[in-house]
Design a protein around this motif. Structure first.
Motif, PDB file in Angstrom:
ATOM      1  N   ALA A 157       3.909   5.728  -5.498  1.00 39.71           N
ATOM      2  CA  ALA A 157       3.835   5.788  -6.964  1.00 39.71           C
ATOM      3  C   ALA A 157       2.752   6.769  -7.403  1.00 39.71           C
ATOM      4  O   ALA A 157       2.944   7.532  -8.362  1.00 39.71           O
ATOM      5  CB  ALA A 157       3.543   4.399  -7.522  1.00 39.71           C
ATOM      6  N   ALA A 158       1.630   6.755  -6.692  1.00 40.66           N
ATOM      7  CA  ALA A 158       0.540   7.679  -7.023  1.00 40.66           C
ATOM      8  C   ALA A 158       0.958   9.120  -6.777  1.00 40.66           C
ATOM      9  O   ALA A 158       0.642  10.017  -7.574  1.00 40.66           O
ATOM     10  CB  ALA A 158      -0.694   7.339  -6.191  1.00 40.66           C
ATOM     11  N   LYS A 159       1.680   9.352  -5.693  1.00 38.67           N
ATOM     12  CA  LYS A 159       2.160  10.695  -5.372  1.00 38.67           C
ATOM     13  C   LYS A 159       3.144  11.167  -6.428  1.00 38.67           C
ATOM     14  O   LYS A 159       3.101  12.321  -6.881  1.00 38.67           O
ATOM     15  CB  LYS A 159       2.821  10.693  -3.989  1.00 38.67           C
ATOM     16  CG  LYS A 159       3.302  12.064  -3.543  1.00 38.67           C
ATOM     17  CD  LYS A 159       3.920  11.991  -2.156  1.00 38.67           C
ATOM     18  CE  LYS A 159       4.413  13.371  -1.728  1.00 38.67           C
ATOM     19  NZ  LYS A 159       5.026  13.322  -0.363  1.00 38.67           N
ATOM     20  N   LYS A 160       4.029  10.274  -6.823  1.00 37.77           N
ATOM     21  CA  LYS A 160       5.024  10.595  -7.847  1.00 37.77           C
ATOM     22  C   LYS A 160       4.330  10.928  -9.171  1.00 37.77           C
ATOM     23  O   LYS A 160       4.688  11.895  -9.851  1.00 37.77           O
ATOM     24  CB  LYS A 160       5.978   9.412  -8.030  1.00 37.77           C
ATOM     25  CG  LYS A 160       7.035   9.626  -9.089  1.00 37.77           C
ATOM     26  CD  LYS A 160       7.905   8.388  -9.218  1.00 37.77           C
ATOM     27  CE  LYS A 160       8.894   8.548 -10.357  1.00 37.77           C
ATOM     28  NZ  LYS A 160       9.716   7.315 -10.540  1.00 37.77           N
ATOM     29  N   ALA A 161       3.340  10.116  -9.531  1.00 39.37           N
ATOM     30  CA  ALA A 161       2.604  10.350 -10.779  1.00 39.37           C
ATOM     31  C   ALA A 161       1.870  11.690 -10.731  1.00 39.37           C
ATOM     32  O   ALA A 161       1.823  12.422 -11.726  1.00 39.37           O
ATOM     33  CB  ALA A 161       1.625   9.214 -11.022  1.00 39.37           C
ATOM     34  N   ALA A 162       1.303  12.016  -9.566  1.00 35.11           N
ATOM     35  CA  ALA A 162       0.580  13.278  -9.415  1.00 35.11           C
ATOM     36  C   ALA A 162       1.520  14.472  -9.556  1.00 35.11           C
ATOM     37  O   ALA A 162       1.179  15.480 -10.187  1.00 35.11           O
ATOM     38  CB  ALA A 162      -0.116  13.317  -8.058  1.00 35.11           C
ATOM     39  N   LEU A 163       2.711  14.354  -8.969  1.00 28.29           N
ATOM     40  CA  LEU A 163       3.701  15.425  -9.074  1.00 28.29           C
ATOM     41  C   LEU A 163       4.144  15.622 -10.518  1.00 28.29           C
ATOM     42  O   LEU A 163       4.289  16.743 -11.000  1.00 28.29           O
ATOM     43  CB  LEU A 163       4.910  15.111  -8.185  1.00 28.29           C
ATOM     44  CG  LEU A 163       4.686  15.243  -6.683  1.00 28.29           C
ATOM     45  CD1 LEU A 163       5.904  14.737  -5.918  1.00 28.29           C
ATOM     46  CD2 LEU A 163       4.399  16.698  -6.314  1.00 28.29           C
ATOM     47  N   LYS A 164       4.364  14.500 -11.205  1.00 26.93           N
ATOM     48  CA  LYS A 164       4.783  14.582 -12.603  1.00 26.93           C
ATOM     49  C   LYS A 164       3.693  15.211 -13.462  1.00 26.93           C
ATOM     50  O   LYS A 164       3.973  16.008 -14.365  1.00 26.93           O
ATOM     51  CB  LYS A 164       5.133  13.186 -13.127  1.00 26.93           C
ATOM     52  CG  LYS A 164       6.439  12.638 -12.572  1.00 26.93           C
ATOM     53  CD  LYS A 164       6.734  11.269 -13.115  1.00 26.93           C
ATOM     54  CE  LYS A 164       8.067  10.753 -12.575  1.00 26.93           C
ATOM     55  NZ  LYS A 164       8.367   9.398 -13.072  1.00 26.93           N
ATOM     56  N   LYS A 165       2.462  14.859 -13.172  1.00 26.04           N
ATOM     57  CA  LYS A 165       1.349  15.413 -13.930  1.00 26.04           C
ATOM     58  C   LYS A 165       1.210  16.904 -13.667  1.00 26.04           C
ATOM     59  O   LYS A 165       0.912  17.695 -14.566  1.00 26.04           O
ATOM     60  CB  LYS A 165       0.059  14.686 -13.556  1.00 26.04           C
ATOM     61  CG  LYS A 165      -1.146  15.112 -14.388  1.00 26.04           C
ATOM     62  CD  LYS A 165      -2.365  14.283 -14.021  1.00 26.04           C
ATOM     63  CE  LYS A 165      -3.566  14.709 -14.878  1.00 26.04           C
ATOM     64  NZ  LYS A 165      -4.774  13.915 -14.529  1.00 26.04           N
ATOM     65  N   ALA A 186       0.826  -1.202   0.000  1.00 23.41           N
ATOM     66  CA  ALA A 186       0.000   0.000   0.000  1.00 23.41           C
ATOM     67  C   ALA A 186       0.866   1.259   0.000  1.00 23.41           C
ATOM     68  O   ALA A 186       0.567   2.237  -0.698  1.00 23.41           O
ATOM     69  CB  ALA A 186      -0.922  -0.005   1.216  1.00 23.41           C
ATOM     70  N   ALA A 187       1.966   1.232   0.781  1.00 22.38           N
ATOM     71  CA  ALA A 187       2.867   2.380   0.837  1.00 22.38           C
ATOM     72  C   ALA A 187       3.547   2.608  -0.510  1.00 22.38           C
ATOM     73  O   ALA A 187       3.701   3.748  -0.960  1.00 22.38           O
ATOM     74  CB  ALA A 187       3.922   2.157   1.920  1.00 22.38           C
ATOM     75  N   LYS A 188       3.935   1.516  -1.156  1.00 23.19           N
ATOM     76  CA  LYS A 188       4.573   1.614  -2.468  1.00 23.19           C
ATOM     77  C   LYS A 188       3.594   2.180  -3.498  1.00 23.19           C
ATOM     78  O   LYS A 188       3.961   3.011  -4.337  1.00 23.19           O
ATOM     79  CB  LYS A 188       5.068   0.236  -2.908  1.00 23.19           C
ATOM     80  CG  LYS A 188       5.877   0.236  -4.187  1.00 23.19           C
ATOM     81  CD  LYS A 188       6.410  -1.146  -4.496  1.00 23.19           C
ATOM     82  CE  LYS A 188       7.243  -1.124  -5.776  1.00 23.19           C
ATOM     83  NZ  LYS A 188       7.767  -2.494  -6.095  1.00 23.19           N
ATOM     84  N   LYS A 189       2.359   1.721  -3.420  1.00 21.26           N
ATOM     85  CA  LYS A 189       1.330   2.203  -4.342  1.00 21.26           C
ATOM     86  C   LYS A 189       1.056   3.684  -4.112  1.00 21.26           C
ATOM     87  O   LYS A 189       0.881   4.462  -5.067  1.00 21.26           O
ATOM     88  CB  LYS A 189       0.050   1.381  -4.147  1.00 21.26           C
ATOM     89  CG  LYS A 189      -1.039   1.690  -5.158  1.00 21.26           C
ATOM     90  CD  LYS A 189      -2.231   0.767  -4.963  1.00 21.26           C
ATOM     91  CE  LYS A 189      -3.330   1.070  -5.989  1.00 21.26           C
ATOM     92  NZ  LYS A 189      -4.489   0.168  -5.802  1.00 21.26           N
ATOM     93  N   ALA A 190       1.007   4.082  -2.834  1.00 22.67           N
ATOM     94  CA  ALA A 190       0.754   5.486  -2.503  1.00 22.67           C
ATOM     95  C   ALA A 190       1.900   6.368  -2.992  1.00 22.67           C
ATOM     96  O   ALA A 190       1.682   7.472  -3.503  1.00 22.67           O
ATOM     97  CB  ALA A 190       0.576   5.643  -0.995  1.00 22.67           C
TER      98      ALA A 190
END
Length: 238
Positions: A90-98, A84-88
């Protein structure tokens, strides 16, 4: 007279048999009770059948089984939490990139040689930012665009770069990735921000495993600007 004597003689054997039966029955009961007591005494005294020992062993086994089950449950919960932490992340990283549209070309790194440094390894001042990472680290596109160079000999920029990739971006900016161990894109391929394009390495003129990263105004060597300053303006922390 003879009849009375005969009668008395006939009663004595009967009484004797009754008394004998009673005595025998008593002896039998005593023998049975004695044998049972002896068996009970022998059973109680046997160390391998001690009730306390059996109870203690059973309790220890029960505790061990419970501990094993609890350990398994804890391990499963830890695995779920890690996932769950890894998924979170990755989601945070994707949001920052977006949000920014740009990102660093590697996720975990240490900065080494910076833009403009002097040194015997470069014919002129250092033209990019080096990210110290182990060989095989995933290299990602810093921004979406189209691959215009990909291959050995710096993709055409010279052997000092080793295996390299250059991407053209929509705003007329180019990004370069050098000293790669493996190239995973080809010329003409469209890539997105954060998409894996290569693996870092130690090819070309390199003193140790790292990624050489440039921001250019053209596809060719000689048009580089400070990549860290450029990324800062895009809202990316390096």
């Amino acid at each position: 007279m003879s009849k009375r004597v005969s009668f008395q003689h006939s009663r004595r054997p009967s009484l004797s048999r009754v008394r004998g039966a009673v005595v025998a029955a008593g002896l039998g009961t005593s023998m049975v009770l004695g044998a049972g007591a002896a068996f009970a005494a022998g059973t109680t005294g046997a160390p391998d059948l001690n009730l306390a020992d059996l109870t203690g062993a059973t309790a220890a086994e029960s505790v061990a089984e419970q501990a094993a089950v609890q350990g398994k449950v804890a391990a499963e919960k830890a695995a779920v939490a890690k996932k769950a932490a890894k998924k979170a992340a990755a989601a945070k990283k994707a949001a920052l990139k977006k949000a920014h549209g740009w990102s660093t070309p590697v996720d975990r790194y240490e900065l080494s040689a910076s833009f403009g440094n002097d040194g015997s390894r470069w014919a002129h001042k250092h033209s990019g930012q080096d990210f110290a990472v182990p060989v095989g680290t995933e290299v990602e596109a810093a921004h979406g665009g189209t691959v215009v160079k990909a291959g050995p000999n710096g993709g055409g920029d010279g052997p000092a770069y080793g295996n390299a990739v250059v991407i053209r971006h929509a705003n007329g900016t180019y990004s370069q990735y050098a000293h790669l161990s493996k190239i995973e894109v080809r010329v003409g391929e469209a890539v997105k921000t954060g998409e894996r394009i290569a693996l870092s390495g130690n090819t070309g003129n390199s003193s140790g495993p790292h990624l050489h990263f440039e921001i250019r105004h053209s596809a060719d060597y000689g048009s580089a600007v400070n990549p860290v300053g450029f990324l800062h303006k895009k809202g990316v922390r390096v």
